[in-house]
Design an enzyme around this catalytic site. Structure first.
Site, PDB file in Angstrom:
ATOM      1  CB  SER A   1      -0.990  -0.012   1.160  1.00 25.35           C
ATOM      2  OG  SER A   1      -0.366  -0.401   2.350  1.00 25.35           O
TER       3      SER A   1
ATOM      4  CB  CYS B   1      -4.851  -7.292  -0.515  1.00 24.02           C
ATOM      5  SG  CYS B   1      -3.747  -7.942   0.730  1.00 24.02           S
TER       6      CYS B   1
ATOM      7  CG  HIS C   1      -4.691 -11.145  -3.304  1.00 22.67           C
ATOM      8  ND1 HIS C   1      -4.124 -10.212  -4.141  1.00 22.67           N
ATOM      9  CD2 HIS C   1      -4.104 -10.981  -2.107  1.00 22.67           C
ATOM     10  CE1 HIS C   1      -3.223  -9.507  -3.477  1.00 22.67           C
ATOM     11  NE2 HIS C   1      -3.187  -9.958  -2.234  1.00 22.67           N
TER      12      HIS C   1
ATOM     13  CD  GLU D   1      -6.194 -10.334  -7.119  1.00 27.27           C
ATOM     14  OE1 GLU D   1      -7.226 -10.305  -6.407  1.00 27.27           O
ATOM     15  OE2 GLU D   1      -5.065 -10.053  -6.704  1.00 27.27           O
TER      16      GLU D   1
END
Ligand code: GLN
Length: 209
Positions: free
Chosen positions: A59, A89, A184, A186
């Protein structure tokens, strides 16, 4: 030509912030769910989108990269004024209100507090069963995931951990046009959250058409 049928059938244009992390997987997942997905690195690209995904990664690095590309304020501003956003996340950390460790990667838009890397050894980097509000269960991938330590009043919990000591802890939330997950989505084949986000983007596009 702009009758409601043709508008609602149109694929929403969803950008995926492509600073770092698994953005290609998000693009694929969104395409699978009927969106027109594109990578976003510039303001022009951001402005061509109706919704935005903030992928995982790190981040602080994402925030620095956004700053370097002059996207930090424009992105925050667009999301604050209603652009649907889906943070996964590290992306959830960027959307959040406060990270109690004092690090400042947050936009302060999603009314949750998160603890970066907050699962320690319990659910550090692991595949964990989560259950969605409708009752479906699925495996979710957690990678040095943030822990949601406070959920604000206007925030709905969309998924919780369904096994072990952390059973019941929130791991995905929605606050109006903001969707966020600590894991996650994805990286697995479960498309529950991407479908939800594409629907959200489609509804928003309809309202503004
Ligand atoms: N630990 C990372 C952070 O604090 C998030 C990890 C991830 O996105 N997989 O930014």
């Amino acid at each position: 030509m702009h009758d409601s049928v043709s508008i609602s059938a149109r694929a929403p244009r969803i950008g995926v912030l492509a600073m770092q992390g698994a953005f290609a997987e998000h693009v694929r997942a969104l395409d699978e769910c009927g969106a027109e997905a594109l990578q976003v690195r510039t303001l022009d690209q951001l402005d061509s989108c109706e919704a935005i995904v903030l992928p995982g990664g790190e981040s602080t690095a994402i925030r620095k990269a956004l700053h370097r590309c002059d996207l930090l304020e424009p992105l925050r501003e667009r999301i604050a004024s209603g652009m649907p956003a889906f943070g996964t996340c590290a992306g959830m950390i960027v959307l959040a209100d406060a990270a109690p460790d004092g690090a400042p990667p947050c936009f302060g838009l999603l009314d949750v507090d998160v603890e970066r890397n907050g699962w320690g050894r319990q659910v550090n980097s692991a595949e964990v069963m989560v259950s969605y509000a409708g009752g479906d269960e699925s495996v979710a991938v957690f990678i040095r995931a943030p822990r949601i330590t406070r959920v604000g009043e206007g925030v709905d919990v969309v998924a919780r951990i369904s096994v072990g000591d952390a059973q019941g802890e929130p791991v995905a939330v929605q606050q109006g046009h903001l969707l966020a997950a600590a894991f996650h989505p994805e990286l697995t084949t479960d498309r529950t959250l991407h479908v939800r986000f594409v629907d959200l983007a489609r509804e928003q596009a309809l309202q503004h058409s």
